[in-house]
Design a protein around this motif. Structure first.
Motif: not given
Length: 434
Positions: A291-292, A316, A318, A322-323, A326, A365
């Motif tokens: 995911d990241f 990081t 990702s 999906t940013e 986070l 996340m």
């Protein structure tokens, strides 16, 4: 004998795994076709345990021909060509109607030969083919062919045997037999088309959810289709990684795992076993998507003195989209200096010496309950004493000199670029004039 063994095997496996949903018709002896005038018994086998008293009903070509309580067989004595047809049976309660089985009756003639086989042949069966001549005559030697190739030369045995058959056995078979009549041996031919039915298809291995993300509770599935329309249900499943067994055979067609535990699982396959038949799936390469990435904490300035603005960034990468899921937190030594938030930066407007220390950050996340921590990074803040001031002054001067050099280089680059373009225009005008 062989039919009885088959039926015992059928009963044992269905009782072990699950019960039959419908009965099965079988022949004793287990041959078809037969000559007219011969006897044959049809049995209605049903393996499900029930307290009901069964009444067996027999059908030929869809019409009822026998209805008897507790009598699971149908005896045909001195068969005639009118007995030729499709036979089915039922037990009269919850059991369904059996699949139809063809009994082929041939009107026998002088010296005639037929090649007999079981009415159905499945993978893993022991198969016997019988080169059978019309009764009342003596016979001598027999030869067998498959697809016009001799597979057993002349010999006294009229039965050809195979063990644990597979699809490779399927084909067109022929036998030639010497039958004695009119005081001499005459050769006669019998033929049959043999087709081996699948117990189950070659399995396919799959994974869910897909795509696999780090931290997922995933499931491996081993999928196959039964080929016997309910006559064979007992299957065992095993799973492999790079041909190494990760779960032994059992009756579950799935395997549970955690994605972070399967980092090294790259080449997954499964195997299905039923009776003596085993089939393995193609290999599936599982890619676990992160995911990241593991975060890295980094200061905006490599060297800082008191009064400087200190900015630390938690970097990081990702999966796109999906940013927004986070959140970032920052720590100095073991103390939390900034709680979880959407900001990936931690800032101190006027840094002091006491702000020096080992910093690290955490990324969470929340939608996947997944947290990762960066490695520690030591951030020094220098004090404003005379020596440090000189050093700070030198650092500031170095910054200005470096900035000036960059500016001069940029101006020179633009100047020579413009000059080069003008020279090209002159050359083009000269070429046009010529």
């Amino acid at each position: 004998m062989y039919l009885e063994l088959f039926m015992l095997f059928l009963v044992s496996v269905t009782q072990a795994q699950g019960l039959e949903s419908k009965p099965v018709v079988a022949f004793i002896p287990n041959w078809s076709p037969i000559f007219s005038g011969e006897n044959i018994r049809l049995t209605c086998a049903y393996t499900e345990r029930t307290s009901a008293v069964p009444t067996y009903t027999w059908y030929k070509d869809g019409e009822e021909i026998q209805h008897k309580r507790l009598e699971n067989s149908l005896l045909i004595k001195f068969a005639e060509t009118t007995h030729d047809g499709q036979y089915q049976c039922t037990l009269g309660f919850t059991a369904g109607l059996s699949d139809p089985v063809r009994l082929h009756v041939i009107n026998g003639q002088l010296g005639q030969v037929i090649l007999q086989a079981p009415p159905y042949i499945h993978e893993g069966d022991d198969l016997k083919l019988r080169c059978h001549h019309y009764y009342g005559y003596s016979a001598n030697l027999t030869i067998f062919y498959k697809d016009d190739t001799v597979i057993r030369d002349w010999g006294p045995e009229a039965v050809l045997s195979f063990e644990n058959v597979s699809h490779e056995i399927s084909g067109r078979y022929k036998c030639i037999k010497e039958v004695l009549y009119n005081s001499q041996y005459n050769q006669h031919i019998g033929e049959a088309s043999i087709s081996v039915k699948e117990l189950f298809t070659v399995p396919e291995v799959s994974v869910s959810p897909f795509p696999v993300l780090e931290g997922d509770a995933l499931t491996l599935h081993c999928t196959t289709s039964h080929g016997l329309s309910g006559q064979f249900k007992y299957l065992l499943y095993a799973f492999y990684n790079d041909r190494k067994e990760i779960r032994q055979f059992n009756d579950f067609d799935h395997y549970y795992g955690q994605a972070d535990q399967l980092e090294d699982f790259k080449n997954i396959s499964c195997e299905v076993k039923g009776g003596r038949v085993r089939k393995r799936s193609k290999v599936l390469n599982i890619e676990i998507n992160k995911d990241f990435t593991e975060p890295v904490i980094k200061p905006e300035l490599p060297l800082m003195i008191e009064g400087d603005k200190m900015t630390l960034t938690c970097n990081t990468r990702s999966i796109p989209g999906t940013e927004q899921d986070l959140q970032f937190a920052f720590f100095k030594d073991v103390q939390n200096v900034q709680n979880l938030s959407l900001s990936k930066q931690y800032t101190v407007s006027h840094a002091e010496v006491k702000d020096s220390g080992n910093y690290f950050c955490e990324v969470e996340m929340s939608t996947r309950n997944l947290t990762k921590r960066s490695k520690k990074f030591y951030v020094p803040i220098r004090g404003q004493n005379s020596e440090q001031k000189n050093l700070a002054y030198e650092l500031i001067m170095m910054r200005h000199v470096l900035s000036g050099c960059i500016l001069i280089f940029t101006i020179l680059f633009i100047f020579y670029h413009i000059k080069f373009i003008k020279s090209l225009e002159v050359v083009n005008e000269y070429s046009t004039a010529l």
